[in-house]
Design a protein around this motif. Structure first.
Motif, PDB file in Angstrom:
ATOM      1  N   SER A 389     -19.939  41.064  -6.557  1.00  0.00           N
ATOM      2  CA  SER A 389     -20.594  40.108  -7.449  1.00  0.00           C
ATOM      3  C   SER A 389     -20.782  38.829  -6.676  1.00  0.00           C
ATOM      4  O   SER A 389     -19.873  38.333  -6.055  1.00  0.00           O
ATOM      5  CB  SER A 389     -19.722  39.853  -8.674  1.00  0.00           C
ATOM      6  OG  SER A 389     -19.572  41.037  -9.382  1.00  0.00           O
ATOM      7  N   GLY A 390     -21.979  38.296  -6.754  1.00  0.00           N
ATOM      8  CA  GLY A 390     -22.312  37.131  -5.957  1.00  0.00           C
ATOM      9  C   GLY A 390     -23.788  37.228  -5.668  1.00  0.00           C
ATOM     10  O   GLY A 390     -24.478  38.122  -6.192  1.00  0.00           O
ATOM     11  N   CYS A 392     -25.343  38.389  -3.258  1.00  0.00           N
ATOM     12  CA  CYS A 392     -25.804  39.655  -2.665  1.00  0.00           C
ATOM     13  C   CYS A 392     -26.174  40.688  -3.725  1.00  0.00           C
ATOM     14  O   CYS A 392     -26.966  41.589  -3.467  1.00  0.00           O
ATOM     15  CB  CYS A 392     -24.793  40.225  -1.670  1.00  0.00           C
ATOM     16  SG  CYS A 392     -23.238  40.730  -2.394  1.00  0.00           S
ATOM     17  N   ALA A 415     -18.515  42.481 -13.860  1.00  0.00           N
ATOM     18  CA  ALA A 415     -19.066  41.668 -12.778  1.00  0.00           C
ATOM     19  C   ALA A 415     -17.967  40.919 -12.041  1.00  0.00           C
ATOM     20  O   ALA A 415     -18.037  39.704 -11.836  1.00  0.00           O
ATOM     21  CB  ALA A 415     -20.130  40.699 -13.309  1.00  0.00           C
ATOM     22  N   SER A 416     -16.953  41.644 -11.668  1.00  0.00           N
ATOM     23  CA  SER A 416     -15.822  41.017 -10.992  1.00  0.00           C
ATOM     24  C   SER A 416     -16.069  40.911  -9.493  1.00  0.00           C
ATOM     25  O   SER A 416     -16.624  41.818  -8.875  1.00  0.00           O
ATOM     26  CB  SER A 416     -14.560  41.849 -11.204  1.00  0.00           C
ATOM     27  OG  SER A 416     -13.477  41.279 -10.492  1.00  0.00           O
ATOM     28  N   GLY A 441     -20.051  39.263  -0.421  1.00  0.00           N
ATOM     29  CA  GLY A 441     -20.086  37.839  -0.141  1.00  0.00           C
ATOM     30  C   GLY A 441     -18.844  37.412   0.625  1.00  0.00           C
ATOM     31  O   GLY A 441     -17.825  38.111   0.602  1.00  0.00           O
ATOM     32  N   GLY A 443     -16.967  34.879  -0.066  1.00  0.00           N
ATOM     33  CA  GLY A 443     -15.924  34.532  -1.033  1.00  0.00           C
ATOM     34  C   GLY A 443     -15.152  35.775  -1.442  1.00  0.00           C
ATOM     35  O   GLY A 443     -13.915  35.760  -1.529  1.00  0.00           O
ATOM     36  N   ALA A 444     -15.874  36.844  -1.698  1.00  0.00           N
ATOM     37  CA  ALA A 444     -15.224  38.101  -2.100  1.00  0.00           C
ATOM     38  C   ALA A 444     -14.414  38.673  -0.944  1.00  0.00           C
ATOM     39  O   ALA A 444     -13.355  39.281  -1.157  1.00  0.00           O
ATOM     40  CB  ALA A 444     -16.262  39.099  -2.578  1.00  0.00           C
ATOM     41  N   MET A 447     -11.278  36.698  -1.014  1.00  0.00           N
ATOM     42  CA  MET A 447     -10.474  36.935  -2.226  1.00  0.00           C
ATOM     43  C   MET A 447      -9.565  38.152  -2.038  1.00  0.00           C
ATOM     44  O   MET A 447      -8.380  38.101  -2.332  1.00  0.00           O
ATOM     45  CB  MET A 447     -11.393  37.138  -3.424  1.00  0.00           C
ATOM     46  CG  MET A 447     -10.672  37.277  -4.732  1.00  0.00           C
ATOM     47  SD  MET A 447     -11.798  37.395  -6.139  1.00  0.00           S
ATOM     48  CE  MET A 447     -11.982  35.688  -6.598  1.00  0.00           C
ATOM     49  N   ASN A 475     -22.019  32.749   4.102  1.00  0.00           N
ATOM     50  CA  ASN A 475     -22.753  31.499   3.832  1.00  0.00           C
ATOM     51  C   ASN A 475     -21.823  30.321   3.558  1.00  0.00           C
ATOM     52  O   ASN A 475     -22.262  29.243   3.141  1.00  0.00           O
ATOM     53  CB  ASN A 475     -23.750  31.692   2.678  1.00  0.00           C
ATOM     54  CG  ASN A 475     -23.073  32.275   1.433  1.00  0.00           C
ATOM     55  OD1 ASN A 475     -21.840  32.216   1.303  1.00  0.00           O
ATOM     56  ND2 ASN A 475     -23.867  32.817   0.527  1.00  0.00           N
ATOM     57  N   LEU A 478     -19.650  29.703  -2.377  1.00  0.00           N
ATOM     58  CA  LEU A 478     -19.624  30.615  -3.533  1.00  0.00           C
ATOM     59  C   LEU A 478     -20.994  30.473  -4.180  1.00  0.00           C
ATOM     60  O   LEU A 478     -21.172  29.881  -5.236  1.00  0.00           O
ATOM     61  CB  LEU A 478     -18.472  30.250  -4.470  1.00  0.00           C
ATOM     62  CG  LEU A 478     -17.091  30.281  -3.796  1.00  0.00           C
ATOM     63  CD1 LEU A 478     -15.996  29.794  -4.731  1.00  0.00           C
ATOM     64  CD2 LEU A 478     -16.758  31.690  -3.287  1.00  0.00           C
ATOM     65  N   ASN A 479     -21.962  31.029  -3.477  1.00  0.00           N
ATOM     66  CA  ASN A 479     -23.363  30.666  -3.641  1.00  0.00           C
ATOM     67  C   ASN A 479     -23.955  30.954  -5.012  1.00  0.00           C
ATOM     68  O   ASN A 479     -24.716  30.148  -5.557  1.00  0.00           O
ATOM     69  CB  ASN A 479     -24.155  31.397  -2.555  1.00  0.00           C
ATOM     70  CG  ASN A 479     -25.518  30.817  -2.380  1.00  0.00           C
ATOM     71  OD1 ASN A 479     -26.514  31.497  -2.537  1.00  0.00           O
ATOM     72  ND2 ASN A 479     -25.598  29.526  -2.087  1.00  0.00           N
ATOM     73  N   VAL A 481     -22.611  30.904  -7.823  1.00  0.00           N
ATOM     74  CA  VAL A 481     -22.145  29.903  -8.781  1.00  0.00           C
ATOM     75  C   VAL A 481     -22.702  28.520  -8.431  1.00  0.00           C
ATOM     76  O   VAL A 481     -23.010  27.720  -9.316  1.00  0.00           O
ATOM     77  CB  VAL A 481     -20.602  29.923  -8.854  1.00  0.00           C
ATOM     78  CG1 VAL A 481     -20.079  28.803  -9.731  1.00  0.00           C
ATOM     79  CG2 VAL A 481     -20.134  31.269  -9.388  1.00  0.00           C
ATOM     80  N   ILE A 500     -16.391  27.179   1.091  1.00  0.00           N
ATOM     81  CA  ILE A 500     -15.239  27.981   1.521  1.00  0.00           C
ATOM     82  C   ILE A 500     -15.173  27.999   3.052  1.00  0.00           C
ATOM     83  O   ILE A 500     -16.189  27.824   3.729  1.00  0.00           O
ATOM     84  CB  ILE A 500     -15.276  29.409   0.949  1.00  0.00           C
ATOM     85  CG1 ILE A 500     -16.581  30.118   1.302  1.00  0.00           C
ATOM     86  CG2 ILE A 500     -15.072  29.392  -0.553  1.00  0.00           C
ATOM     87  CD1 ILE A 500     -16.585  31.575   0.895  1.00  0.00           C
TER      88      ILE A 500
HETATM   89  C1  LIG Z   1     -12.841  37.549 -10.128  1.00  0.00           C
HETATM   90  C2  LIG Z   1     -14.011  36.643 -10.272  1.00  0.00           C
HETATM   91  N1  LIG Z   1     -13.852  35.308 -10.127  1.00  0.00           N
HETATM   92  C3  LIG Z   1     -14.914  34.472 -10.251  1.00  0.00           C
HETATM   93  C4  LIG Z   1     -16.155  34.971 -10.538  1.00  0.00           C
HETATM   94  C5  LIG Z   1     -17.351  34.031 -10.676  1.00  0.00           C
HETATM   95  N2  LIG Z   1     -18.257  34.228  -9.557  1.00  0.00           N
HETATM   96  C6  LIG Z   1     -19.312  35.053  -9.610  1.00  0.00           C
HETATM   97  S1  LIG Z   1     -20.162  35.119  -8.199  1.00  0.00           S
HETATM   98  C7  LIG Z   1     -19.154  34.008  -7.459  1.00  0.00           C
HETATM   99  C8  LIG Z   1     -19.396  33.537  -6.058  1.00  0.00           C
HETATM  100  C9  LIG Z   1     -19.209  34.613  -5.069  1.00  0.00           C
HETATM  101  O1  LIG Z   1     -19.190  34.048  -3.793  1.00  0.00           O
HETATM  102  P1  LIG Z   1     -19.387  34.933  -2.517  1.00  0.00           P
HETATM  103  O2  LIG Z   1     -18.534  36.128  -2.596  1.00  0.00           O
HETATM  104  O3  LIG Z   1     -19.221  34.077  -1.319  1.00  0.00           O
HETATM  105  O4  LIG Z   1     -20.891  35.401  -2.664  1.00  0.00           O
HETATM  106  P2  LIG Z   1     -22.194  34.470  -2.578  1.00  0.00           P
HETATM  107  O5  LIG Z   1     -22.624  34.216  -3.987  1.00  0.00           O
HETATM  108  O6  LIG Z   1     -21.862  33.252  -1.808  1.00  0.00           O
HETATM  109  O7  LIG Z   1     -23.203  35.318  -1.857  1.00  0.00           O
HETATM  110  C10 LIG Z   1     -18.144  33.598  -8.335  1.00  0.00           C
HETATM  111  C11 LIG Z   1     -17.115  32.596  -8.012  1.00  0.00           C
HETATM  112  C12 LIG Z   1     -16.269  36.369 -10.716  1.00  0.00           C
HETATM  113  N3  LIG Z   1     -17.424  36.960 -11.022  1.00  0.00           N
HETATM  114  N4  LIG Z   1     -15.191  37.170 -10.546  1.00  0.00           N
END
Ligand SMILES: Cc1ncc(C[n+]2csc(CCOP(=O)(O)OP(=O)(O)O)c2C)c(N)n1
Ligand SMILES: [Mg+2]
Length: 600
Positions: A389-390, A392, A415-416, A441, A443-444, A447, A475, A478-479, A481, A500
């Motif tokens: 989720s993100g 991508c 959408a975790s 992503g 961020g993921a 995580m 990137n 946490l794009n 968002v 991040i």
């Molecule tokens: C467990 C969880 N925490 C927070 C969110 C809220 N959320 C959705 S997308 C996202 C950003 C994801 O960042 P990244 O993995 O870097 O992907 P990017 O959007 O930067 O491509 C967040 C914080 C979520 N969906 N699931």
């Protein structure tokens, strides 16, 4: 040695067809792990790095096989860790059984170490069936009911086993008043509506002139029937995200995904159709479906509670997708007029050109859309795709042209974050000979997906086919968002929550024995994919992507554009690059006629 309750549990799971369990050990569940060990290779145990990841794996295993997914964890923290992954299965309607340890029966209620009221904790997610065992003879029907309920209702179920009980000698239930005598076995029923109801549905569909179909995960496995019905009706077809693999994107009347991550042709088709046929989808956002009253509706779903939930349908059919469509087909009249389909096909052709243009726009350093755009024609046959989720997920939904025989999934309803790598690991255990690609992503990755790369490093030498790729969109943001803050809230990017750290994911991969490839030049994207796809061992592709390329929804409302303008005016820390990279796209879309039309 007498058969323990743990031994019996393993034997009973095996009798139910369980061959693989994902999990993590602990003293609360050691009685079952001992039994798994004693059972030799009857049931394979896959060790995750974290129980949540094991639950994601069980969920994904079920999605990719159609079978029961099973995960196991110890008492207390092990069981609490399972929860998010179990909700993933629950929200996407797949059968998963969770087995959790518990403190000894004599200690319960004693504020004992690692004592958590697991039945209460798991009551919502595993509400279809959850029970804590209190005697050996009870365990037989707990296993039988937990599995039959999970399979029959496509739900999450759970069994909680106190640790002292696991080591006790197993006894079958005695033939006395107050005991339960259950058995093993379940076969999926053929569920087809009555003919009279199919005829009502056919009447609506035969009268339609502009028919739109929407298919979801419930239609996976009904590809031939979906195509036959769409052809007969001259329909266009959009796909919910979990139904991405239902029909190939090469078909000219397939408009691709729908919703926030969807395409313009899907959006347009829904706003112009006079009839909607929805099959096996719980797609959540009604604003992307026709306006109430605009279209007549027919829906097919195996679950009655999913009918007429997003759009008030005229005919609601409970049935299996392929069986019901097959029964419906002879009742449908072939449409002679091809104008509607031709128009959809023209929109689709233009849309693919738009996507290519967007993907090839320069960015700093790499346009993330280009990563998926270049991958699309290179996708190997029978690939299994997963996405986190993100942002991508947008590129996964839009840019990848799926072909027959491929599979694709992600954490849909929940959408975790953090699901892509465990999903991709489960995909490999489900279909060892298929290549697997996870889009993730950064961020993921940070995580929890980085830790699960260690699971890949542990298991890949035992895989018959080592083709496994994690593609990281690095990137430093946490794009998804960040853009939600800008476009939905009108707020500038909040650096403290969004930025991040830069992490050399490719080097981490190399360090643990995988291959790592780092790419920070647009012209290297294609060659990097070629190299990764040719590798016979798992690869981490680390693409340095531009956070200022907006993951735009298919239509921009006036409010969203105004919010974006306000965010930029409000000292967004990336104002200059954001305006350069995206404002043109946002504003040009706003002032297109469709942008205005949907601003209500
Ligand atoms: C467990 C969880 N925490 C927070 C969110 C809220 N959320 C959705 S997308 C996202 C950003 C994801 O960042 P990244 O993995 O870097 O992907 P990017 O959007 O930067 O491509 C967040 C914080 C979520 N969906 N699931
Ligand atoms: Mg990111």
């Amino acid at each position: 040695m007498a058969q323990t309750v743990g031994d019996f549990l393993v034997e009973r799971l095996h009798a139910w067809g369980v061959r693989l369990i994902f999990g993590y050990p602990g003293d609360g569940i050691n009685g079952v792990f001992g039994a798994l060990n004693r059972a030799g290779n009857k049931i394979k145990f896959v060790q995750a790095r974290h129980e949540e990841m094991a639950a994601f794996m069980a969920s994904a295993y079920s999605k990719f096989t159609g079978e029961l997914g099973v995960c196991i964890a110890t008492s207390g923290p092990g069981a609490t860790h399972l929860v998010t992954g179990l909700y993933d299965a629950r929200l996407d309607h797949v059968p998963v059984l969770a087995i959790a340890g518990q403190q000894a029966r004599n200690a319960l209620g004693g504020h004992y170490q690692q004592e958590v009221d697991l039945v209460s904790l798991l009551k919502d997610v595993a509400g279809a069936f959850i029970q804590q065992a209190s005697s050996p003879a009870q365990v037989r029907h707990l296993v039988d009911r937990a599995i039959r309920t999970a399979l029959g209702e496509r739900r999450v179920t759970a069994i909680v086993l106190p640790n002292d009980l696991q080591e006790m000698t197993y006894q079958d239930p005695p033939r006395v008043h107050g005991s339960v005598h259950s058995g093993v076995g379940f076969t999926i029923p053929r569920v087809v509506p009555y003919e009279s109801d199919l005829l009502r549905a056919a009447a609506v569909l035969n009268q339609g002139k502009r028919i739109a179909m929407l298919v979801g995960a419930g239609a996976l496995g009904a590809t031939d029937e979906v195509i036959a019905v769409a052809d007969r009706l001259g329909a266009g077809l959009a796909k919910a995200l979990l139904g991405k693999a239902v029909v190939p994107d090469e078909l000219p009347w397939v408009t691709g995904c729908i919703g926030l991550l969807g395409t313009e042709p899907s959006d347009r088709m829904m706003s112009e159709c006079d009839t909607l046929l929805m099959v096996g989808s719980g797609f959540p956002y009604s604003e992307f479906l026709p306006k109430e009253g605009q279209a007549r509706g027919v829906q097919i779903d195996i679950a009655p509670d999913m009918l007429s939930l997003r759009y008030p349908m005229e005919v609601n059919l409970v049935g299996d997708a392929s069986e019901t469509l097959r029964a419906l087909l002879p009742m449908l009249e072939a449409k002679q007029d091809t104008a509607w389909r031709d128009r959809i096909a023209k929109n689709v052709t233009r849309w693919w050109q738009t996507l290519e243009r967007r993907a090839m726009q320069p960015a700093k350093p790499i346009n993330p859309q280009r990563v998926t755009w270049e991958l699309s024609p290179k996708l190997p046959d029978r690939v299994i795709l997963t996405s986190d989720s993100g942002s991508c997920a947008n590129w996964f939904a839009r840019d990848l042209k799926i072909r027959r025989g491929m599979m694709a999934s992600l954490s849909g309803g929940l959408a975790s974050m953090g699901a892509a790598v465990p999903y991709a690991i489960a995909a490999k255990f489900a279909h060892p000979d298929c290549p697997v690609i996870a889009l993730v992503g950064d961020g993921a990755m940070q995580m929890n997906n980085m830790a699960e790369l260690i699971t890949v490093a542990k298991y890949w030498p035992r895989w018959s086919d080592g083709r496994w790729i994690a593609c990281v969109f690095n990137n430093q943001d946490l794009n998804q968002v960040t853009w939600e803050q800008r476009v939905m809230e009108g707020d500038p990017k909040f650096n403290a929550s969004q930025e991040i750290p830069d992490v050399p994911y490719h080097r981490f991969a190399e360090m643990i024995g995988l291959r790592g490839i780092y790419v920070d030049r647009a012209d290297e994207v294609g060659p990097a994919w070629d190299e990764a796809l040719a590798s016979d061992r798992p690869v981490l592709l680390d693409f340095k992507t531009d956070p200022e390329v907006p993951p735009l929804p298919p239509h921009i409302t006036f409010k969203q554009a105004r919010n974006f303008a306000r965010a930029m005016a409000n000292d967004d820390p990336h104002r200059r690059s954001a305006i350069g990279g995206s404002a043109r796209q946002l504003l040009s879309r706003l002032f297109s006629s469709r942008g205005k039309q949907r601003d209500d």
